[in-house]
Design a protein around this motif. Structure first.
Motif, PDB file in Angstrom:
ATOM      1  N   ARG A  16      -6.859   0.219  -2.482  1.00 32.73           N
ATOM      2  CA  ARG A  16      -6.072  -0.357  -1.402  1.00 32.73           C
ATOM      3  C   ARG A  16      -5.971  -1.872  -1.555  1.00 32.73           C
ATOM      4  O   ARG A  16      -6.909  -2.530  -1.994  1.00 32.73           O
ATOM      5  N   THR A  61       0.534   4.441  -2.590  1.00 31.57           N
ATOM      6  CA  THR A  61       0.537   5.841  -2.164  1.00 31.57           C
ATOM      7  C   THR A  61       1.627   6.642  -2.870  1.00 31.57           C
ATOM      8  O   THR A  61       1.425   7.804  -3.235  1.00 31.57           O
ATOM      9  N   ARG A  62       2.778   6.023  -3.100  1.00 30.21           N
ATOM     10  CA  ARG A  62       3.907   6.717  -3.717  1.00 30.21           C
ATOM     11  C   ARG A  62       3.680   7.002  -5.192  1.00 30.21           C
ATOM     12  O   ARG A  62       4.321   7.891  -5.763  1.00 30.21           O
ATOM     13  N   GLY A  63       2.784   6.277  -5.831  1.00 27.96           N
ATOM     14  CA  GLY A  63       2.476   6.541  -7.231  1.00 27.96           C
ATOM     15  C   GLY A  63       3.635   6.284  -8.171  1.00 27.96           C
ATOM     16  O   GLY A  63       4.058   7.182  -8.916  1.00 27.96           O
ATOM     17  N   ALA A 121      -0.653   4.428  -8.293  1.00 28.78           N
ATOM     18  CA  ALA A 121      -1.684   5.199  -7.593  1.00 28.78           C
ATOM     19  C   ALA A 121      -3.074   4.963  -8.167  1.00 28.78           C
ATOM     20  O   ALA A 121      -4.078   5.335  -7.534  1.00 28.78           O
ATOM     21  N   ASN A 135       0.821  -1.217   0.000  1.00 29.51           N
ATOM     22  CA  ASN A 135       0.000   0.000   0.000  1.00 29.51           C
ATOM     23  C   ASN A 135       0.850   1.260   0.000  1.00 29.51           C
ATOM     24  O   ASN A 135       0.426   2.305  -0.526  1.00 29.51           O
ATOM     25  N   ASP A 136       2.043   1.181   0.546  1.00 26.49           N
ATOM     26  CA  ASP A 136       2.963   2.317   0.461  1.00 26.49           C
ATOM     27  C   ASP A 136       3.348   2.581  -0.994  1.00 26.49           C
ATOM     28  O   ASP A 136       3.450   3.747  -1.412  1.00 26.49           O
TER      29      ASP A 136
END
Length: 239
Positions: free
Chosen positions: A217, A154-156, A213, A150-151
């Motif tokens: 989730r 988030t970082r795309g 991204a 999931n990180d």
């Protein structure tokens, strides 16, 4: 060898085509943006519009280099010029799961000393599973990998398809991570690699996002022992 329009034009969802062969409940098209599935990934779904109306396409059946588009009506026959439409929401769910399975694969490969994938299945309903060549480990270590996955979302990170000579790829450690399947080479003998920027690069013929991204989730569910050297990880796209 079949042409994968979904690789060459990943944003192509609607296009014209001609029926070049047919049988009750299935047709072969002159060109198709459908991904046929394979390697554990389900095929695209969508519709074909004819002069007589619109009919659903439920999946693709491959016979050699021929792609039969299986129709929702098993008795239907189609001919002539048609308009092909790939279901974008189905494609996004499958591409999201497939891309995140690459991320999970990279994390497992690093965390557990080069453990390989022994099987996988990516479904159209937002669920999937991967089997890894792992023996006695703490399942909580596997489950904890949802956080770094999931990180990455988030970082795309950018996700790109690149092509290399198949012979060179075969001699490069880590490019082919599956013990059971490998993507077919292109007509000119190259191998398609999916590159998740700065994280992972491996051979794959499936559909993927262009940026991490775009995924919802990622959640890891049940983890099962499937034999002495096989650990099955089930996952799902969350809200």
């Amino acid at each position: 060898m079949a042409v994968y329009l979904c690789h060459e034009q990943p944003d192509l969802y609607d296009h014209d085509a001609q029926v070049v062969d047919s049988r009750p409940g299935a047709v072969v098209l002159s060109r198709s943006a459908f991904h046929p599935g394979g390697g554990g990934q389900v095929s695209d779904v969508g519709t074909i519009e004819t002069a007589r109306g619109v009919i659903g396409v439920t999946h693709i059946e491959i016979e050699g280099d021929t792609w039969w588009h299986v129709l929702a009506d098993p008795g239907a026959t189609i001919d002539g010029d048609v308009t092909v439409s790939v279901d974008p929401e189905h494609r996004l769910r499958v591409a999201s799961l497939h891309t995140m399975s690459h991320v999970l694969n990279a994390l497992v490969f690093d965390e557990f000393e080069g453990s390989l994938v022994t099987g996988a299945h990516i479904n159209g309903d937002g669920t999937g599973r991967m089997d890894f060549d792992l023996s006695a480990i703490d399942n909580d270590r596997l489950r904890a990998l949802a956080t770094p996955v999931n990180d990455v979302i988030t970082r795309g990170l950018d996700v790109r398809a690149v092509y290399v000579d198949a012979d060179d790829a075969a001699s490069t450690p880590g490019l082919v991570r599956s013990m059971s399947v490998a993507p077919p080479p292109t007509p000119d003998g190259r191998l398609r690699l999916i590159d998740v920027d700065g994280l992972d690069r491996q051979a794959c013929g499936g559909t993927h996002l262009t940026n991490t991204a775009q995924s919802r989730r990622f959640e890891i569910g049940k983890i099962e022992n499937k034999g002495k050297h096989n650990r099955r990880v089930r996952f799902v796209l969350g809200d």
